[in-house]
Each structure stands twice: as structure tokens, then as C-alpha cells.
Design an enzyme around this catalytic site. Structure first.
Site, mmCIF file in Angstrom:
data_model
loop_
_atom_site.group_PDB
_atom_site.id
_atom_site.type_symbol
_atom_site.label_atom_id
_atom_site.label_comp_id
_atom_site.label_asym_id
_atom_site.label_seq_id
_atom_site.Cartn_x
_atom_site.Cartn_y
_atom_site.Cartn_z
ATOM 1 N N ASN A 29 5.438 -14.379 -6.316
ATOM 2 C CA ASN A 29 6.242 -13.941 -7.459
ATOM 3 C C ASN A 29 7.639 -13.521 -7.033
ATOM 4 O O ASN A 29 7.869 -13.170 -5.869
ATOM 5 C CB ASN A 29 5.604 -12.708 -8.138
ATOM 6 C CG ASN A 29 4.339 -13.027 -8.898
ATOM 7 O OD1 ASN A 29 4.119 -14.144 -9.319
ATOM 8 N ND2 ASN A 29 3.509 -12.012 -9.068
ATOM 9 N N GLY A 38 4.559 -10.796 -5.234
ATOM 10 C CA GLY A 38 3.291 -11.479 -5.464
ATOM 11 C C GLY A 38 2.306 -11.039 -4.409
ATOM 12 O O GLY A 38 2.651 -10.971 -3.212
ATOM 13 N N GLY A 77 -5.048 5.890 -2.022
ATOM 14 C CA GLY A 77 -3.703 6.453 -2.041
ATOM 15 C C GLY A 77 -3.470 7.450 -0.927
ATOM 16 O O GLY A 77 -3.724 7.180 0.251
ATOM 17 N N THR A 127 5.038 0.002 -4.472
ATOM 18 C CA THR A 127 4.856 -1.435 -4.665
ATOM 19 C C THR A 127 4.619 -2.126 -3.324
ATOM 20 O O THR A 127 5.412 -1.985 -2.391
ATOM 21 C CB THR A 127 6.099 -2.063 -5.330
ATOM 22 O OG1 THR A 127 6.457 -1.304 -6.481
ATOM 23 C CG2 THR A 127 5.815 -3.498 -5.740
ATOM 24 N N GLY A 159 -0.519 -1.593 -1.039
ATOM 25 C CA GLY A 159 -1.874 -2.119 -0.941
ATOM 26 C C GLY A 159 -1.914 -3.463 -0.246
ATOM 27 O O GLY A 159 -2.849 -3.755 0.519
ATOM 28 N N ASP A 160 -0.909 -4.279 -0.493
ATOM 29 C CA ASP A 160 -0.847 -5.586 0.178
ATOM 30 C C ASP A 160 -0.612 -5.412 1.674
ATOM 31 O O ASP A 160 -1.185 -6.141 2.496
ATOM 32 C CB ASP A 160 0.277 -6.428 -0.434
ATOM 33 C CG ASP A 160 0.038 -6.730 -1.903
ATOM 34 O OD1 ASP A 160 -1.133 -6.896 -2.288
ATOM 35 O OD2 ASP A 160 1.016 -6.768 -2.668
ATOM 36 N N GLY A 183 10.981 -1.434 -2.182
ATOM 37 C CA GLY A 183 10.713 -2.869 -2.238
ATOM 38 C C GLY A 183 9.413 -3.226 -1.572
ATOM 39 O O GLY A 183 9.001 -2.602 -0.588
#
Length: 298
Positions: free
Chosen positions: A11, A39, A215, A242, A245-246, A279
Site C-alpha cells: 500500500n 501495507g 502493546g 503504525t 506489529g509488522d 512512519g
């Protein structure tokens, strides 16, 4: 060098920084706007590459300006894009993200991500066969996810399934997953369970090993018949969650060969670094930064 395959979404994140989240119907003046490659799939691919893995991406972008930026961005990060389709007449996926107080709200438009097919996954079988681990999420069609799990199972490649966005999944899919990496809400949804505060019981009920992210509390993990164990989170000043987690999922895959305890600890450290930066991909650390962070927090 660890070899990772990521099957998932690509994304462009449209990020607005605001003093708070607007109420329904309210117009609020923001502080800053930026476009950032994102993404879940691409995020995990970039995070794994920065941590030193050799990464191949399976996904799709459109033939618009965002698609060209996203494709070139993956190449610049050293990700193999042989199996990233560039679709004519289709827009690239986007995520509209509002960041306030270190938290975020996100609206995703799949676009090209919704065109990832089982045939595309099958075409990447040789790459999957050579992987040490495979990462997949739920921002692509479920038939492509099912094909990914099947091909990985047939090739003997361990799968880390990040079940986000959350939806209920067939038990037979989960039974072939090496690790499921949800938060508590996602685990409840995936299992089709009633909401409960006892996340440990949910972990015991899962038909596969679970690494549960919580978290600031860090992560809880369970492998086989073991009781859930805890890895504390690291205290940092949260700037933007943001992609954290990735980053966690990528680090888990990259460091899994060191043992689950070590991998979870390094994943928590990598995610903490990511939270402290603005970011998704821009905030993802490199291996030397993770090692330095752990030394400082020993």
C-alpha cells in the site's frame, strides 16, 4: 543469511498527523501530511530485509504513480520483486492513516491487493521452497492466503500467520501454521470465541502455537503444550505505532533460528524502536540498532 518469503499487501500510506482524532462530522486542522510506503506485506518484507534477511515479496501493485513508487521502493530496500505483479488499469492499494497521541486510525482500500491470486502464489512455489520462513497476513484475498498455506505446507516451510485485519479462519488452516501472531482482539475473532479478558485461555484453545502481542506489555507466547510465557515490553516514547506489529512479525521470522525466547525478545525490541519513530517503513530498524537497543536495555 535467513531467507524469508512474504505474501501480502503493498500500500501507499496517506498519513495525517493531528492533535487528536476528529469526532464524527468534525473538520479538524492537522499538523502534517505525508505519503509513506506501507501495507502489511510490504512492511514485513522491508523490516525483514533491514534486519539482514534475504527477502522475496509476492503481491501486486497498480500501474499508477503510487504503484511505481512502491515497486521501486521495494527494489531499493533489496527485496526481490520477481513475483510482484504490476497490474494494468488498476490502482494501487492505499491506507488513510490518522496519527494522534502515538495511536492511529486506519482505513484501507485494497485495490490491486484484491487481485492477488492462488495462481500467483503457485508461480512462486520455487521461491517458497527455498525459504526458511514465510510470512502472510489477511490484506489479500482469502483464497490466496489458503493457497499460500497449502504451498508452504507441501514444501515444508514454516508459516507465520499475522491474522490482520481480523476475521474468523478455518481450524484446518490454523492447524498447519507454525505461529499465529495476533493481538487479543484478533485471536478472539480468529477463533470465533466470545470476548474474554483471559487471553491465556484463548492461547491454550488455539490449534497452533501462538505469539500474542500486547502493546506496551510486550508479548506472550506458547509453543506446543507449553504454558504461555511472557516477554516484557520496552519503555519508549511512542511517536507512531503504525507498522510496529509488522516489524515484530518480521523480526520473529528473522530470529526464529535463535530459539523462540530470543526471537520474541528481539521482536519486542525491534517493535519498540519502530514505535519511537514516525512512519511505518521509515521507522523500521536495522539489525545493529536492535542489538544496540538490547545492550542498552539489558
Amino acid at each position: 543469511m535467513t531467507r524469508i518469503v512474504v505474501v501480502g499487501s503493498i500500500n501507499m500510506d496517506l498519513v495525517t498527523l493531528a492533535p487528536r482524532f476528529p469526532e464524527p462530522g468534525e473538520t479538524l486542522t492537522g499538523d502534517r501530511f505525508l505519503t509513506v510506503p506501507g501495507g502489511k506485506g510490504a512492511n514485513q518484507a522491508v523490516a525483514a530485509a533491514r534486519l539482514g534477511a534475504r527477502v522475496s515479496m509476492v503481491g501486486a501493485v497498480g500501474d499508477d504513480a503510487f504503484g511505481r513508487q512502491l515497486y521501486d521502493g521495494l527494489v531499493a530496500e533489496g527485496v526481490d520483486v520477481t513475483h510482484v505483479a504490476r497490474l494494468e488499469g488498476i490502482g494501487s492499494g492505499t491506507a488513510s492513516i490518522t496519527v494522534a497521541g502515538g495511536e492511529n486510525n486506519i482505513v484501507v482500500v485494497p485495490a490491486a491487493n484484491g487481485r492477488v491470486t492462488p495462481a500467483q502464489v503457485e508461480a512462486a512455489r520455487a521461491v517458497i521452497r527455498g525459504a526458511d520462513a514465510l510470512l502472510v497476513q489477511l490484506e489479500i484475498p482469502l483464497d490466496a492466503v489458503e493457497a499460500t498455506l497449502r504451498v508452504a505446507r507441501e514444501e515444508g516451510v514454516p508459516v507465520i500467520l499475522n491474522p490482520a485485519p481480523a476475521q474468523r479462519l478455518p481450524v484446518e488452516w490454523l492447524a498447519h501454521v507454525r505461529f499465529l501472531t495476533p493481538n487479543q482482539h484478533e485471536l478472539t475473532t480468529v477463533l470465533g470465541a466470545e470476548s474474554t479478558s483471559d487471553f491465556r485461555e484463548l492461547m491454550r484453545r488455539a490449534p497452533c502455537p501462538v505469539v500474542l502481542t500486547r502493546g506496551e506489555d510486550g508479548a506472550w507466547f506458547r509453543d506446543g503444550d507449553d504454558e504461555p510465557r511472557h516477554q516484557s515490553g520496552f519503555k519508549v516514547e511512542a511517536v507512531d505505532s503504525t507498522g510496529a506489529g509488522d516489524t515484530f512479525n518480521a523480526a520473529l521470522a528473522v530470529y526464529l533460528h535463535d530459539g523462540l525466547d530470543v526471537a520474541v525478545r528481539k521482536a519486542c525490541a525491534a517493535a519498540a524502536i519502530a514505535v519511537s519513530r514516525l512512519g511505518a517503513q521509515a521507522g523500521m530498524p536495522r539489525a545493529d540498532e536492535v542489538n544496540a537497543f538490547l545492550e542498552a536495555h539489558s
